[in-house]
Design an enzyme around this catalytic site. Structure first.
Site, PDB file in Angstrom:
ATOM      1  N   HIS A   1       0.815  -1.312   0.034  1.00 26.46           N
ATOM      2  CA  HIS A   1      -0.003  -0.045  -0.152  1.00 26.46           C
ATOM      3  C   HIS A   1       0.786   1.302  -0.181  1.00 26.46           C
ATOM      4  CE1 HIS A   1      -3.439  -2.598   0.582  1.00 26.46           C
ATOM      5  NE2 HIS A   1      -2.998  -2.868   1.792  1.00 26.46           N
TER       6      HIS A   1
ATOM      7  N   ASP B   1      -5.376  -8.540  -2.978  1.00 27.97           N
ATOM      8  CA  ASP B   1      -5.676  -8.165  -1.643  1.00 27.97           C
ATOM      9  C   ASP B   1      -6.860  -8.619  -0.955  1.00 27.97           C
ATOM     10  OD1 ASP B   1      -5.541  -6.998   1.033  1.00 27.97           O
ATOM     11  OD2 ASP B   1      -5.301  -5.067   0.357  1.00 27.97           O
TER      12      ASP B   1
HETATM   13 ZN    ZN Z   1      -3.236  -6.786   2.721  1.00 29.13          ZN
END
Ligand code: ZN
Length: 434
Positions: free
Chosen positions: A271, A322
């Site tokens: 991220h 994810d």
């Molecule tokens: Zn994650």
């Protein structure tokens, strides 16, 4: 030995219409022949390197689209509300459930063009929090799903210790917890041992997040654990996490990592949505990679990674799905690009590595950094001696018919959908045909 010839093969040097891939009995490329008469099986498709899914939590596939209900018709929600729903799911699944969720998920990943997945795996223990007799019981469910679907897997048993910066874990996190570095070492060793039985698997190291592990233990794992394994960590995903980090450590998460951990090419920061310019530069200079998960980051309202600056500094990035709210690699690349276009008011921001084409550049970055996330440092797309892993896009599709090669990669990245993935090869095995 098998031979495959495609309408075109994307080699590191560009598209090649005349190459035949010879694959040995172990699934490795034994020869790349140009203009041979024995072309073997001819496939009407454009073959590109198999996509690398550098960040997955398989169990979350079971809640994709199920956290969009409004608790109150007039109220919005946030990441932390979503996390409570995720905890409830994590508390309920058995190894058998995880196997069947992962089997469905990995089949869909293959259908979308991914040939390897990095599993950021943290649901380790029994529902009451006690370890299973086989410490890697839940991890082995993922390995079995990989074996039975045929996708390669990099299993990352995750060190998760805290309920927040300086806070004991809460009860809903009880299936995730390794109390200390020694416990995590046992979990990693058990995972390495069990993964040896699965030919499509390897193992990496992972820390849940700066908020999930004591800072001194992060330093220990980075320094004292095997240096030849990739190191994955969630970082700087949510603004609250930055605020809590500053309150506890006096530093932002990436700032702290750069000052306390000798980061290099084996590090994968997942991220990294919220960065200062100095942090962006620090990551790029360290050689560490960033794993971007655009559909999930959008779904969770995380933020937008400073890709334009990172690229200018030569930063390396891969993609991951994810939470699996989306599973199409082209869509991940498009969302990533369009987020940048929307905030910069510019077009064609995917720039670097000497490419003058956004699609080619995107495939290149996602492939090379994605491979590194799996401990594969091969930079050549298809190389003699390497496994033959490929994603093949249907050449007969109207969108691609008669497409000029100079636009083809971008046509695939910007205008395709998952129905256009004709098949994938994993270690030389033809996996999906539509
Ligand atoms: Zn994650």
């Amino acid at each position: 030995m098998k031979r495959f010839t495609f309408k075109s093969l994307l080699q590191s040097s560009g598209w090649n219409d005349n190459v035949t891939v010879v694959v040995d009995e172990n699934g490795r490329i034994s020869e790349l022949l140009e203009n041979t008469d024995d072309k073997g099986e001819i496939i009407q498709g454009y073959a590109i390197p198999g996509f690398q899914n550098a960040h997955s939590h398989a169990f979350q596939y079971a809640m994709a689209g199920r956290a969009e209900q409004h608790q109150n018709p007039d109220d919005s929600d946030d990441f932390w509300g979503w996390r409570e729903t995720m905890y409830q799911l994590a508390l309920s699944i058995t190894p058998e459930d995880l196997y069947s969720i992962a089997k469905d998920l990995y089949s869909e990943m293959l259908r979308n063009g991914y040939t390897q997945v990095a599993e950021f795996h943290y649901v380790h223990h029994q529902p009451d929090g006690r370890p299973y007799p086989n410490l890697a019981e839940m991890g082995e469910a993922l390995l079995k799903a990989s074996r039975d679907t045929g996708i390669k897997i990099t299993l990352i048993p995750i060190f998760y210790q805290k309920g927040g910066f300086g806070k004991a874990p809460n009860d809903r996190q009880r299936r995730f917890i390794s109390e200390n570095v020694e416990d995590y070492r046992k979990l990693l060793d058990a995972t390495i041992e069990v993964a040896e039985k699965y030919p499509l698997a390897n193992v990496a190291i992972g820390i849940h997040s700066m908020r999930g592990v004591d800072p001194q233990d992060i330093v220990k794992v980075a320094k004292e654990f095997p240096q030849d394994l990739p190191f994955h960590i969630h970082i700087a995903e949510q603004l609250k996490e930055i605020e809590d980090s500053i309150a506890f450590l006096g530093k932002r998460p990436v700032e702290w990592m750069l000052e306390n951990v000798a980061m290099n090419h084996r590090f994968h920061l997942v991220h990294a949505s919220h960065l200062t310019e100095k942090e962006t530069e620090g990551i790029a200079k360290s050689g560490a990679n960033v794993v971007l998960c655009p559909s999930t980051e959008g779904n969770l309202g995380d933020g937008i990674f400073p890709l334009i600056n990172f690229q200018k500094l030569g930063g390396k990035w891969s993609i991951g799905t994810d939470s699996h709210i989306g599973l199409n690699p082209m869509e991940e690349l498009r969302i990533l690009d369009y987020g940048q276009r929307l905030i910069s008011h510019k077009r064609n921001i995917m720039i670097g590595n000497g490419f003058n084409d956004s699609g080619r550049y995107a495939i290149h970055q996602a492939t090379l950094a994605g491979r590194k996330a799996m401990n594969n440092f091969e930079e050549t797309y298809f190389k003699v001696g390497a496994d033959f892993d490929a994603c093949v896009i249907a050449a007969e599709h109207p969108t691609l018919a008669n497409e000029d090669k100079s636009n083809l990669a971008s046509r695939i990245v910007y205008s395709s959908d998952s129905s256009m993935v004709k098949c994938v090869f994993v270690r030389g095995r033809l996996m999906v045909v539509v």
